[in-house]
Design an enzyme around this catalytic site. Structure first.
Site, mmCIF file in Angstrom:
data_model
loop_
_atom_site.group_PDB
_atom_site.id
_atom_site.type_symbol
_atom_site.label_atom_id
_atom_site.label_comp_id
_atom_site.label_asym_id
_atom_site.label_seq_id
_atom_site.Cartn_x
_atom_site.Cartn_y
_atom_site.Cartn_z
ATOM 1 N N CYS A 1 0.853 -1.192 0.000
ATOM 2 C CA CYS A 1 0.000 0.000 0.000
ATOM 3 C C CYS A 1 0.888 1.241 0.000
ATOM 4 C CB CYS A 1 -0.941 -0.008 1.202
ATOM 5 S SG CYS A 1 -2.190 1.296 1.127
ATOM 6 N N THR B 297 -26.341 2.265 10.175
ATOM 7 C CA THR B 297 -27.410 2.073 9.194
ATOM 8 C C THR B 297 -28.170 3.371 9.030
ATOM 9 O OG1 THR B 297 -29.321 0.743 8.555
ATOM 10 C CG2 THR B 297 -29.102 1.276 10.907
ATOM 11 N N THR C 84 -31.667 2.579 4.546
ATOM 12 C CA THR C 84 -31.836 2.779 3.108
ATOM 13 C C THR C 84 -30.897 1.834 2.374
ATOM 14 O OG1 THR C 84 -30.122 4.493 3.033
ATOM 15 C CG2 THR C 84 -32.385 5.231 3.382
ATOM 16 N N THR D 299 -31.483 -3.419 7.075
ATOM 17 C CA THR D 299 -30.351 -4.091 6.431
ATOM 18 C C THR D 299 -29.526 -4.924 7.404
ATOM 19 O OG1 THR D 299 -28.911 -2.161 6.765
ATOM 20 C CG2 THR D 299 -30.159 -2.267 4.692
ATOM 21 N N GLU E 151 -22.789 3.712 0.101
ATOM 22 C CA GLU E 151 -23.158 2.368 0.569
ATOM 23 C C GLU E 151 -22.031 1.374 0.325
ATOM 24 O OE1 GLU E 151 -28.000 2.647 -0.005
ATOM 25 O OE2 GLU E 151 -26.744 2.260 -1.759
#
Length: 444
Positions: A79, A338, A341, A350, A415
């Protein structure tokens, strides 16, 4: 020039700015990766507080060791973004420039952590109490508190490397400056979110499938179908499975995970010199925990025998004062985050989907949550998502922007970032569980 204290003070101030509409921001610096995490301000606060605590606040390890361990951890996954960032922080905080010539130039004591670094990064189940004992005995020995501090840092930067790659950012960030200046602006949550969208879209102009070069990208399971499955599983909560059936379902998912290939893109065979000088045994990489036909398969790590809540949290707090509070808040923030949605649909629970992702990640590392029905994993996570998760955890350096764009194509960027935060934290916790269990065994 920043001192290390000023650098992390700025980072902590930014976390406050994102969470408050009235917090003044005065020429604050925010690195690119943290800008992406800031899609989720509630989590960002915990992330920055934890990172500030382990890197800048009072603790067992000196500051130059902390920054160098961050470099060593990020180098295991090639990285370069994090390596570059912490080389800069190391020098700004007064570190010895000769250390940046590689592991041959650092103190013997610091070099001794290299073996644990590679094991935790790639096969944490191989760690045993003898590794801890070797560090704490003889000349240049470590205290247990120093070992715990080092392990917390290693797990943090291994998993943060997964996040950097899994968001598809490395192609832009490797050649970019590390910090972006926000001049005299108040960053409310809405303003921050809009700016993040602008930043992301400017770096990923073809990131939406309908605009991308690959017009054939389609989800294997639509969001509507996923919502129906989550609802159906929630309604079946009263149907209990036997312990034997739960065990068999875990073994099935574990075996499938072992046989599932990661993204079939080979990373460059040669480790760049900039990275290689910080890496011992570069050929040591991830091997599937439960390969079919393999000999000496490690024993499954059962959460009922050693868990974060009942064991790891109290041990880490005892040996490194208060770090457990910060880690626990961060884990819970990622796990419970959360907005009800998904892909523009509202009032969606979810929790089933989020738990399936978290438990699947830890299953890849041989960890079983005994009260969980792993049959839900195969109902909620499609093959492409499983491949993405496995690659992000085990071979993050193979992830590219195209991989990010090609998975869960109906979801919004925020998301997808949320899923990558769960990858970050579930992996982080998995490494800590293995390490803290062996420290406990060493102590007893």
């Amino acid at each position: 020039m920043y001192s290390m204290v000023e650098y992390y003070s700025d980072m902590g101030q930014i976390g406050q700015d994102y969470g408050s509409k009235n917090s003044p921001t005065d020429n604050s610096n925010l690195d690119h990766v943290t800008k992406v995490i800031a899609y989720h301000p509630r989590y960002l606060d915990h992330f920055l507080n934890t990172q500030k605590f382990v890197m800048q606040c009072d603790g067992p390890l000196p500051y130059d060791y902390r920054n160098y361990i961050a470099i060593m951890a990020a180098a295991r996954h090639k990285c370069t973004y994090l390596v570059n960032l912490y080389e800069d922080v190391f020098l700004r905080s007064g570190g010895d420039p000769s250390w940046l010539n590689g592991l041959e130039h650092i103190p013997t004591k610091l070099r001794a952590i290299s073996d644990i670094n590679k094991i935790l990064a790639h096969r944490p189940w191989l760690l045993n109490k003898e590794h801890i004992e070797r560090l704490t005995k003889g000349q240049n020995s470590w205290s247990l508190s120093e070992v715990v501090h080092a392990i917390v840092l290693l797990a943090h930067y291994h998993s943060l490397s997964s996040f950097v790659f899994s968001c598809g950012l490395t192609q832009e960030l490797d050649g970019a400056s590390h910090k972006v200046i926000e001049n005299n602006n108040v960053l409310t949550q809405k303003t921050a979110f809009n700016r993040l969208n602008d930043l992301y879209n400017s770096q990923h102009p073809d990131s939406h499938p309908q605009n991308g070069a690959d017009g054939n990208i389609r989800p294997e399971v639509s969001v509507d179908a996923l919502m129906q499955r989550m609802k159906r599983l929630s309604e079946k909560n009263d149907e209990a499975c036997s312990e034997t059936e739960l065990s068999n379902r875990f073994k099935n998912v574990e075996q499938q995970a072992a046989e599932l290939p990661p993204v079939l893109r080979e990373a460059s065979g040669e480790v760049p010199q900039q990275i290689g000088r910080y890496v011992d045994d570069p050929g040591f990489t991830y091997q599937d925990f439960a390969r079919r036909g393999a000999e000496n398969i490690p024993q499954t790590f059962r959460i009922q025998d050693y868990s974060w809540d009942d064991h790891g949290y109290s041990l880490v707090n005892r040996l490194y004062n208060d770090v457990g509070f910060h880690l626990d808040d961060k884990f819970r923030a990622a796990y419970n985050l959360t907005y009800y949605t998904i892909a523009g649909r509202t009032n969606v629970d979810t929790s089933k989907f989020r738990r399936a992702i978290w438990n699947y990640i830890q299953c890849i590392y041989g960890i079983r949550h005994d009260d969980y029905d792993y049959g839900e994993v195969n109902q909620l996570l499609d093959r492409s998502l499983k491949m993405f998760i496995k690659t992000a955890c085990c071979f993050p350096e193979r992830i590219t922007k195209l991989d990010y764009d090609s998975v869960l194509v109906e979801l919004q960027h925020s998301e997808k970032v949320h899923i990558n935060l769960m990858i970050l934290e579930a992996r982080n916790q998995a490494e800590l569980l293995y390490a803290l269990r062996e420290i406990m065994r060493y102590m007893t």
